[in-house]
Design a protein around this motif. Structure first.
Motif, PDB file in Angstrom:
ATOM      1  N   ASP A  22      47.658 -11.968  23.697  1.00  0.00           N
ATOM      2  CA  ASP A  22      48.862 -11.150  23.822  1.00  0.00           C
ATOM      3  C   ASP A  22      48.404  -9.687  23.779  1.00  0.00           C
ATOM      4  O   ASP A  22      48.249  -9.094  22.710  1.00  0.00           O
ATOM      5  CB  ASP A  22      49.838 -11.445  22.686  1.00  0.00           C
ATOM      6  CG  ASP A  22      51.182 -10.742  22.859  1.00  0.00           C
ATOM      7  OD1 ASP A  22      51.196  -9.637  23.452  1.00  0.00           O
ATOM      8  OD2 ASP A  22      52.196 -11.278  22.394  1.00  0.00           O
ATOM      9  N   TRP A  23      48.201  -9.109  24.961  1.00  0.00           N
ATOM     10  CA  TRP A  23      47.595  -7.779  25.036  1.00  0.00           C
ATOM     11  C   TRP A  23      48.520  -6.681  24.522  1.00  0.00           C
ATOM     12  O   TRP A  23      48.036  -5.643  24.040  1.00  0.00           O
ATOM     13  CB  TRP A  23      47.141  -7.501  26.461  1.00  0.00           C
ATOM     14  CG  TRP A  23      45.892  -8.260  26.810  1.00  0.00           C
ATOM     15  CD1 TRP A  23      45.800  -9.394  27.548  1.00  0.00           C
ATOM     16  CD2 TRP A  23      44.557  -7.939  26.408  1.00  0.00           C
ATOM     17  NE1 TRP A  23      44.491  -9.806  27.639  1.00  0.00           N
ATOM     18  CE2 TRP A  23      43.704  -8.929  26.952  1.00  0.00           C
ATOM     19  CE3 TRP A  23      43.998  -6.916  25.647  1.00  0.00           C
ATOM     20  CZ2 TRP A  23      42.327  -8.925  26.762  1.00  0.00           C
ATOM     21  CZ3 TRP A  23      42.628  -6.891  25.445  1.00  0.00           C
ATOM     22  CH2 TRP A  23      41.799  -7.894  25.996  1.00  0.00           C
ATOM     23  N   LYS A  27      47.197  -3.914  21.818  1.00  0.00           N
ATOM     24  CA  LYS A  27      47.358  -2.467  21.945  1.00  0.00           C
ATOM     25  C   LYS A  27      48.093  -1.886  20.754  1.00  0.00           C
ATOM     26  O   LYS A  27      47.737  -0.811  20.240  1.00  0.00           O
ATOM     27  CB  LYS A  27      48.113  -2.164  23.248  1.00  0.00           C
ATOM     28  CG  LYS A  27      48.454  -0.706  23.458  1.00  0.00           C
ATOM     29  CD  LYS A  27      47.226   0.163  23.622  1.00  0.00           C
ATOM     30  CE  LYS A  27      47.635   1.599  23.960  1.00  0.00           C
ATOM     31  NZ  LYS A  27      46.456   2.505  24.026  1.00  0.00           N
ATOM     32  N   ALA A  28      49.114  -2.586  20.283  1.00  0.00           N
ATOM     33  CA  ALA A  28      49.894  -2.108  19.148  1.00  0.00           C
ATOM     34  C   ALA A  28      49.081  -2.085  17.864  1.00  0.00           C
ATOM     35  O   ALA A  28      49.434  -1.374  16.910  1.00  0.00           O
ATOM     36  CB  ALA A  28      51.143  -2.973  18.965  1.00  0.00           C
ATOM     37  N   ASP A  29      47.972  -2.837  17.834  1.00  0.00           N
ATOM     38  CA  ASP A  29      47.096  -2.871  16.665  1.00  0.00           C
ATOM     39  C   ASP A  29      46.020  -1.782  16.742  1.00  0.00           C
ATOM     40  O   ASP A  29      44.956  -1.915  16.143  1.00  0.00           O
ATOM     41  CB  ASP A  29      46.444  -4.252  16.540  1.00  0.00           C
ATOM     42  CG  ASP A  29      45.995  -4.567  15.121  1.00  0.00           C
ATOM     43  OD1 ASP A  29      46.415  -3.847  14.189  1.00  0.00           O
ATOM     44  OD2 ASP A  29      45.215  -5.521  14.941  1.00  0.00           O
ATOM     45  N   GLN A  30      46.274  -0.742  17.501  1.00  0.00           N
ATOM     46  CA  GLN A  30      45.424   0.446  17.613  1.00  0.00           C
ATOM     47  C   GLN A  30      44.082   0.166  18.289  1.00  0.00           C
ATOM     48  O   GLN A  30      43.094   0.843  18.030  1.00  0.00           O
ATOM     49  CB  GLN A  30      45.214   1.091  16.243  1.00  0.00           C
ATOM     50  CG  GLN A  30      46.523   1.544  15.588  1.00  0.00           C
ATOM     51  CD  GLN A  30      46.305   2.246  14.269  1.00  0.00           C
ATOM     52  OE1 GLN A  30      45.472   1.843  13.465  1.00  0.00           O
ATOM     53  NE2 GLN A  30      47.060   3.312  14.044  1.00  0.00           N
ATOM     54  N   ILE A  31      44.059  -0.827  19.170  1.00  0.00           N
ATOM     55  CA  ILE A  31      42.879  -1.082  19.995  1.00  0.00           C
ATOM     56  C   ILE A  31      43.039  -0.287  21.291  1.00  0.00           C
ATOM     57  O   ILE A  31      44.030  -0.435  21.997  1.00  0.00           O
ATOM     58  CB  ILE A  31      42.726  -2.586  20.304  1.00  0.00           C
ATOM     59  CG1 ILE A  31      42.554  -3.382  19.009  1.00  0.00           C
ATOM     60  CG2 ILE A  31      41.559  -2.824  21.252  1.00  0.00           C
ATOM     61  CD1 ILE A  31      41.322  -3.024  18.208  1.00  0.00           C
ATOM     62  N   ALA A  53      41.705  -9.057  32.838  1.00  0.00           N
ATOM     63  CA  ALA A  53      41.558  -7.777  33.535  1.00  0.00           C
ATOM     64  C   ALA A  53      42.920  -7.173  33.868  1.00  0.00           C
ATOM     65  O   ALA A  53      43.155  -5.975  33.680  1.00  0.00           O
ATOM     66  CB  ALA A  53      40.735  -7.961  34.800  1.00  0.00           C
ATOM     67  N   VAL A  54      43.820  -7.992  34.365  1.00  0.00           N
ATOM     68  CA  VAL A  54      45.146  -7.512  34.753  1.00  0.00           C
ATOM     69  C   VAL A  54      46.003  -7.200  33.526  1.00  0.00           C
ATOM     70  O   VAL A  54      46.631  -6.136  33.432  1.00  0.00           O
ATOM     71  CB  VAL A  54      45.856  -8.554  35.643  1.00  0.00           C
ATOM     72  CG1 VAL A  54      47.309  -8.174  35.872  1.00  0.00           C
ATOM     73  CG2 VAL A  54      45.125  -8.696  36.974  1.00  0.00           C
ATOM     74  N   GLU A  55      46.014  -8.102  32.558  1.00  0.00           N
ATOM     75  CA  GLU A  55      46.935  -7.982  31.435  1.00  0.00           C
ATOM     76  C   GLU A  55      46.506  -6.910  30.439  1.00  0.00           C
ATOM     77  O   GLU A  55      47.358  -6.215  29.867  1.00  0.00           O
ATOM     78  CB  GLU A  55      47.088  -9.329  30.747  1.00  0.00           C
ATOM     79  CG  GLU A  55      47.784 -10.370  31.635  1.00  0.00           C
ATOM     80  CD  GLU A  55      47.725 -11.785  31.070  1.00  0.00           C
ATOM     81  OE1 GLU A  55      47.292 -11.931  29.905  1.00  0.00           O
ATOM     82  OE2 GLU A  55      48.104 -12.717  31.794  1.00  0.00           O
ATOM     83  N   ALA A  56      45.211  -6.746  30.215  1.00  0.00           N
ATOM     84  CA  ALA A  56      44.748  -5.725  29.277  1.00  0.00           C
ATOM     85  C   ALA A  56      45.104  -4.333  29.782  1.00  0.00           C
ATOM     86  O   ALA A  56      45.623  -3.493  29.037  1.00  0.00           O
ATOM     87  CB  ALA A  56      43.240  -5.845  29.064  1.00  0.00           C
ATOM     88  N   ALA A  57      44.827  -4.081  31.054  1.00  0.00           N
ATOM     89  CA  ALA A  57      45.164  -2.779  31.619  1.00  0.00           C
ATOM     90  C   ALA A  57      46.672  -2.582  31.681  1.00  0.00           C
ATOM     91  O   ALA A  57      47.176  -1.480  31.465  1.00  0.00           O
ATOM     92  CB  ALA A  57      44.559  -2.634  33.005  1.00  0.00           C
ATOM     93  N   GLY A  58      47.393  -3.664  31.968  1.00  0.00           N
ATOM     94  CA  GLY A  58      48.842  -3.570  32.006  1.00  0.00           C
ATOM     95  C   GLY A  58      49.448  -3.184  30.668  1.00  0.00           C
ATOM     96  O   GLY A  58      50.512  -2.576  30.611  1.00  0.00           O
ATOM     97  N   ALA A  59      48.744  -3.529  29.594  1.00  0.00           N
ATOM     98  CA  ALA A  59      49.210  -3.180  28.250  1.00  0.00           C
ATOM     99  C   ALA A  59      48.797  -1.772  27.843  1.00  0.00           C
ATOM    100  O   ALA A  59      49.174  -1.303  26.768  1.00  0.00           O
ATOM    101  CB  ALA A  59      48.681  -4.195  27.237  1.00  0.00           C
ATOM    102  N   GLY A  60      47.991  -1.110  28.687  1.00  0.00           N
ATOM    103  CA  GLY A  60      47.612   0.268  28.404  1.00  0.00           C
ATOM    104  C   GLY A  60      46.232   0.470  27.830  1.00  0.00           C
ATOM    105  O   GLY A  60      45.886   1.589  27.436  1.00  0.00           O
ATOM    106  N   LEU A  61      45.409  -0.584  27.760  1.00  0.00           N
ATOM    107  CA  LEU A  61      44.044  -0.417  27.269  1.00  0.00           C
ATOM    108  C   LEU A  61      43.136   0.074  28.390  1.00  0.00           C
ATOM    109  O   LEU A  61      43.334  -0.244  29.562  1.00  0.00           O
ATOM    110  CB  LEU A  61      43.484  -1.735  26.731  1.00  0.00           C
ATOM    111  CG  LEU A  61      43.948  -2.173  25.342  1.00  0.00           C
ATOM    112  CD1 LEU A  61      45.315  -2.834  25.408  1.00  0.00           C
ATOM    113  CD2 LEU A  61      42.928  -3.122  24.714  1.00  0.00           C
TER     114      LEU A  61
END
Length: 306
Positions: A22-23, A27-31, A53-61
């Protein structure tokens, strides 16, 4: 080697072993960043690569991709070709990484160094993208020679605040300090990494040109749904945002490497900055409706039966 500090940027690296992530929670955990395993050897593609690749970037990482090397089995050119073919068309923020460790040492320090240099140079020249090395602190000290000093180092050494030194690098750019971290959104353990702020600042935006903003209004059954953009004469919208707006389930099929719309494969889509965009025409067709364009209002309307 410097010690990690509170000024470092916090990140993770992942592969199939972390399962479904759950990306947004990550992200919300300050990663702030994640390196994602793409390939291994000459034929293996990590089953979770495309989705991560798609979901991590989509979450803002900020994201990067890495390749696990087998110098004891293959040539550097063959492994480089496999990596390049796999990551091609995916936008990425951080350098491409050669992960060299373990059985690679069986061919000896001189050969390991030459092999790594050849892989890094091949990938850099063919992609025009920055490259770097990941390895363990002891492996770096034992097997990786000064020929590799020009490449940034991502070093692993667990349970310490300062990794073991070596004669090739005087400092690290990224330090993997734990293989048993806990991060929201990931079941089980995950590797934790500290990145020097200056390194983060240098690479977090240089790898791809800015994309045009999503500025075209898309209305579905008389309700605003999402903004999209014009690409080659067609309007595309962020698929997950559109799905959320109209209660359509959006997934990614790892086997076929295609997005799914309520379980149906999508033909007309693009991946921009790791975000899947679906054409408005394709979305309307999948909904059993039609799409129309209003040039005066720069607006697309989708109508479909409930």
């Amino acid at each position: 080697m410097q010690a990690k500090s509170t000024s470092n940027v916090k990140g993770i690296d992942v592969s199939r072993w972390q399962g479904d992530i759950d990306w947004d929670k990550v992200k919300a955990d300050q990663i702030e960043f994640a390196w994602i395993k793409a390939t291994e050897g000459t034929s293996i593609v990590d089953p979770r690569f495309a989705a991560n690749a798609v979901e991590a970037a989509g979450a803002g990482l900020k994201t990067g991709f890495y390749h696990y090397a087998h110098p004891e089995l293959n040539t550097p050119i063959a492994e480089a070709a496999h990596f390049i073919e796999t990551v091609d068309h995916y936008e990425v923020d951080l350098p491409y990484v050669l992960d060299i460790e373990g059985k690679a040492g069986s061919i000896g320090a001189a050969e390991v160094t030459s092999w790594a240099a050849a892989w890094l140079e091949e990938v850099r020249l063919r992609t025009g993208h920055t490259v770097m090395i990941y390895t363990g602190a002891y492996f770096a000290k034992t097997y990786l020679g000064k020929r590799l000093a020009e490449y940034p180092l991502w070093v692993a050494n667990y349970g310490v605040n300062k990794p073991m030194g070596n004669s090739t690098w005087s400092s690290w750019s990224v330090f993997q300090y734990s293989d048993s971290g806990k991060v929201n959104g990931i079941r089980g353990d995950v590797d934790l990494n500290a990145m020097e702020q200056s390194f983060y600042d240098k690479y977090n935006g240089e790898q791809h040109p800015a994309q045009p903003e999503d500025s075209i209004k898309v209305v579905v059954n008389n309700e605003f749904a999402v903004h999209g953009r014009s690409i080659n004469g067609h309007v595309y919208v962020p698929m997950r945002k559109l799905g959320d707006a109209i209660s359509v389930k959006v997934d990614w099929d790892n086997l076929s490497k295609t997005p799914l719309w309520n379980g149906k494969a999508v033909d007309e889509y693009l991946i921009l900055n790791h975000t899947v965009y679906i054409s408005v025409r394709s979305a309307a067709k999948l909904l059993g409706g039609s799409a129309s364009w209003n040039a005066g209002f720069r607006e697309v309307t989708i109508r479909y039966p409930y």
